[in-house]
Scaffold this motif. Structure first.
Motif, PDB file in Angstrom:
ATOM      1  N   LEU A  99       0.822  -1.206   0.000  1.00 51.53           N
ATOM      2  CA  LEU A  99       0.000   0.000   0.000  1.00 51.53           C
ATOM      3  C   LEU A  99       0.858   1.259   0.000  1.00 51.53           C
ATOM      4  O   LEU A  99       0.512   2.262  -0.631  1.00 51.53           O
ATOM      5  CB  LEU A  99      -0.934  -0.003   1.214  1.00 51.53           C
ATOM      6  CG  LEU A  99      -2.008  -1.095   1.229  1.00 51.53           C
ATOM      7  CD1 LEU A  99      -2.787  -1.056   2.542  1.00 51.53           C
ATOM      8  CD2 LEU A  99      -2.948  -0.952   0.041  1.00 51.53           C
ATOM      9  N   VAL A 102       1.949   1.784  -3.525  1.00 54.58           N
ATOM     10  CA  VAL A 102       0.815   2.261  -4.332  1.00 54.58           C
ATOM     11  C   VAL A 102       0.558   3.739  -4.053  1.00 54.58           C
ATOM     12  O   VAL A 102       0.324   4.529  -4.977  1.00 54.58           O
ATOM     13  CB  VAL A 102      -0.445   1.425  -4.036  1.00 54.58           C
ATOM     14  CG1 VAL A 102      -1.679   2.057  -4.682  1.00 54.58           C
ATOM     15  CG2 VAL A 102      -0.268  -0.001  -4.539  1.00 54.58           C
ATOM     16  N   ALA A 103       0.624   4.127  -2.782  1.00 54.10           N
ATOM     17  CA  ALA A 103       0.405   5.525  -2.417  1.00 54.10           C
ATOM     18  C   ALA A 103       1.447   6.433  -3.050  1.00 54.10           C
ATOM     19  O   ALA A 103       1.173   7.608  -3.338  1.00 54.10           O
ATOM     20  CB  ALA A 103       0.429   5.679  -0.899  1.00 54.10           C
ATOM     21  N   GLN A 295      -8.838  -2.521   2.708  1.00 59.30           N
ATOM     22  CA  GLN A 295      -9.283  -1.132   2.691  1.00 59.30           C
ATOM     23  C   GLN A 295      -9.404  -0.580   4.106  1.00 59.30           C
ATOM     24  O   GLN A 295      -8.973   0.551   4.388  1.00 59.30           O
ATOM     25  CB  GLN A 295     -10.632  -1.015   1.970  1.00 59.30           C
ATOM     26  CG  GLN A 295     -11.125   0.422   1.818  1.00 59.30           C
ATOM     27  CD  GLN A 295     -10.255   1.225   0.876  1.00 59.30           C
ATOM     28  OE1 GLN A 295     -10.162   0.906  -0.307  1.00 59.30           O
ATOM     29  NE2 GLN A 295      -9.607   2.273   1.386  1.00 59.30           N
ATOM     30  N   SER A 298      -5.982  -0.007   5.350  1.00 64.11           N
ATOM     31  CA  SER A 298      -5.411   1.143   4.664  1.00 64.11           C
ATOM     32  C   SER A 298      -5.928   2.447   5.271  1.00 64.11           C
ATOM     33  O   SER A 298      -5.151   3.394   5.494  1.00 64.11           O
ATOM     34  CB  SER A 298      -5.764   1.085   3.175  1.00 64.11           C
ATOM     35  OG  SER A 298      -5.300   2.229   2.488  1.00 64.11           O
ATOM     36  N   THR A 302      -3.703   5.352   7.149  1.00 61.95           N
ATOM     37  CA  THR A 302      -3.739   6.770   6.799  1.00 61.95           C
ATOM     38  C   THR A 302      -3.996   7.613   8.047  1.00 61.95           C
ATOM     39  O   THR A 302      -3.355   8.643   8.265  1.00 61.95           O
ATOM     40  CB  THR A 302      -4.823   7.038   5.739  1.00 61.95           C
ATOM     41  OG1 THR A 302      -4.575   6.215   4.593  1.00 61.95           O
ATOM     42  CG2 THR A 302      -4.809   8.497   5.316  1.00 61.95           C
ATOM     43  N   LYS A 309      -1.749   9.152   2.048  1.00 59.86           N
ATOM     44  CA  LYS A 309      -3.062   9.569   1.567  1.00 59.86           C
ATOM     45  C   LYS A 309      -4.022   8.386   1.606  1.00 59.86           C
ATOM     46  O   LYS A 309      -3.613   7.227   1.728  1.00 59.86           O
ATOM     47  CB  LYS A 309      -2.962  10.105   0.146  1.00 59.86           C
ATOM     48  CG  LYS A 309      -2.457   9.092  -0.869  1.00 59.86           C
ATOM     49  CD  LYS A 309      -2.326   9.713  -2.246  1.00 59.86           C
ATOM     50  CE  LYS A 309      -1.808   8.729  -3.284  1.00 59.86           C
ATOM     51  NZ  LYS A 309      -1.665   9.356  -4.611  1.00 59.86           N
ATOM     52  N   THR A 310      -5.311   8.706   1.483  1.00 58.00           N
ATOM     53  CA  THR A 310      -6.338   7.664   1.438  1.00 58.00           C
ATOM     54  C   THR A 310      -6.293   6.970   0.079  1.00 58.00           C
ATOM     55  O   THR A 310      -6.175   7.621  -0.963  1.00 58.00           O
ATOM     56  CB  THR A 310      -7.731   8.274   1.657  1.00 58.00           C
ATOM     57  OG1 THR A 310      -7.756   8.918   2.929  1.00 58.00           O
ATOM     58  CG2 THR A 310      -8.808   7.203   1.615  1.00 58.00           C
ATOM     59  N   LEU A 311      -6.389   5.648   0.093  1.00 59.48           N
ATOM     60  CA  LEU A 311      -6.306   4.863  -1.136  1.00 59.48           C
ATOM     61  C   LEU A 311      -7.623   4.170  -1.435  1.00 59.48           C
ATOM     62  O   LEU A 311      -8.388   3.829  -0.522  1.00 59.48           O
ATOM     63  CB  LEU A 311      -5.211   3.798  -1.011  1.00 59.48           C
ATOM     64  CG  LEU A 311      -3.783   4.269  -0.803  1.00 59.48           C
ATOM     65  CD1 LEU A 311      -2.860   3.074  -0.635  1.00 59.48           C
ATOM     66  CD2 LEU A 311      -3.320   5.132  -1.966  1.00 59.48           C
ATOM     67  N   ASP A 312      -7.865   3.927  -2.709  1.00 55.78           N
ATOM     68  CA  ASP A 312      -8.943   3.045  -3.152  1.00 55.78           C
ATOM     69  C   ASP A 312      -8.287   1.697  -3.441  1.00 55.78           C
ATOM     70  O   ASP A 312      -7.715   1.499  -4.512  1.00 55.78           O
ATOM     71  CB  ASP A 312      -9.623   3.610  -4.396  1.00 55.78           C
ATOM     72  CG  ASP A 312     -10.777   2.731  -4.893  1.00 55.78           C
ATOM     73  OD1 ASP A 312     -10.955   1.612  -4.345  1.00 55.78           O
ATOM     74  OD2 ASP A 312     -11.464   3.145  -5.830  1.00 55.78           O
ATOM     75  N   ALA A 316      -6.049  -1.010  -6.775  1.00 59.05           N
ATOM     76  CA  ALA A 316      -4.684  -1.532  -6.672  1.00 59.05           C
ATOM     77  C   ALA A 316      -4.641  -3.055  -6.784  1.00 59.05           C
ATOM     78  O   ALA A 316      -3.567  -3.645  -6.681  1.00 59.05           O
ATOM     79  CB  ALA A 316      -4.059  -1.096  -5.356  1.00 59.05           C
TER      80      ALA A 316
END
Length: 327
Positions: A99, A102-103, A295, A298, A302, A309-312, A316
């Motif tokens: 994550l 990805v961020a 999620q 994640s 955050t 940052k907040t991820l979707d 991913a």
């Protein structure tokens, strides 16, 4: 008439045979060059005692319809860096490290994964420590990896116990340094994972006073670059299927698996056996339940300041790759 102006029948037959042989050789060479050009090469990132040794001991590294170029790394972070740089096609890493990448914008997707028992992520104290539960962590100095599951588990455990972050001190240390600090008494507790948990409890008589149950997903992702997903899908699917088969094999052969990994990593065999027995690592499908669990983690990360940052998470994860059913 000039002598030799007309080729004799035998000479014509010899020339024809030589020409045919030359054409056959050229065709064979062209086919070989074409085959080499079309050969799929999967560039795979690994760690010592990781997926390569698992595939080999389980018998799933044979008769590959593609070629694997293995690269060994000391940890998951450089695997993610290599994927981001385009130097690898596929590797593996823990969920939070994934994550984090990805961020940061890495062009990667999770295509498969495994899940372990979350109790194998734990907060440990020395045998003689007065700390008996998470409630006793208030005012204490707690060691763990910054930006990883060590920091996450500490933050989540404190939150669950009603202790604010300012009421404890976080000491960012890697597992080797954290263990030394715990045994020396310069930190009060240490958040870590297997096989460090098994080693500390078996060899150093450390005690777990909290664990990741209900707090951490404890998922390891198989991660591929977007480029590899677009151009080497069949090879990635076969590789993932072999990993899943090998992982299921390991659950039924824990002694052999532990013995093999111990020999490669120089870890004590009883430690590896205890770690594997506790983890019960099994392949999973990246379904809605897994995506929701990641999620939730994640969003927590955050909130704790671990992710930028907040991820979707759904964006991913590539759920089009089939995975073996878990045990």
């Amino acid at each position: 008439m000039l002598i030799g102006s007309h080729a004799r029948p035998g000479s014509r037959r010899l020339a024809g045979a030589l020409l045919a042989a030359a054409l056959t050789l050229a065709t064979t060479m062209l086919a070989a060059v074409t085959a080499r050009a079309e050969e799929v090469v999967l560039r795979v990132g690994d760690q010592k005692g990781g997926n390569r040794s698992l595939l080999e001991i389980a018998g799933d590294a044979k008769d590959l319809p593609y070629r694997i170029e293995w690269s060994e790394f000391p940890a998951a972070a450089p695997i993610l860096e290599a994927l981001n740089a385009g130097a690898l096609d596929v590797g593996y890493t823990g969920d939070l490290s994934f994550l984090t990448a990805v961020a940061a914008g890495a062009p990667i997707k999770a295509i498969g994964g495994t899940k372990s028992d979350p109790r194998t992520q734990a907060i440990l104290v020395r045998a003689d420590s007065p700390i008996r539960s998470a409630a006793d962590l208030k005012g204490k100095r707690l060691a763990g990896t910054r930006g990883g599951w060590g920091q996450f588990l500490i933050s989540a455990t404190l939150e669950k116990a009603g202790i604010t972050p300012s009421e404890a001190t976080f000491a960012p240390l890697n597992p080797v340094d954290a263990k030394v600090a715990l045994m020396a008494g310069s930190v009060d507790a240490w958040a870590v994972w297997e096989p460090y948990v098994a080693f500390a409890t078996l060899k150093d008589e450390a005690r777990p006073i909290a664990d990741g149950a209900g707090l951490t997903p404890t998922i390891t992702f198989v991660v591929a670059s977007d480029s590899a997903i677009a151009t080497k899908r069949a090879a990635l699917q076969d590789f993932l299927s072999r990993l899943n088969r090998a992982r299921l094999w390991s659950l039924d052969h824990l002694d052999a698996y532990a013995r093999n990994t111990a020999a490669l990593t120089k870890m004590p065999e009883d430690v590896m056996r205890a770690a594997y027995t506790a983890q019960r690592t099994r392949p999973i499908a990246l379904d809605e339940g897994v995506v929701k669990e990641i999620q939730d983690a994640s969003d927590r990360a955050t909130r704790y300041g671990i992710l930028s940052k907040t991820l979707d998470v759904g964006r991913a994860v590539d759920r089009s790759f089939a995975a073996a059913a878990s045990n």
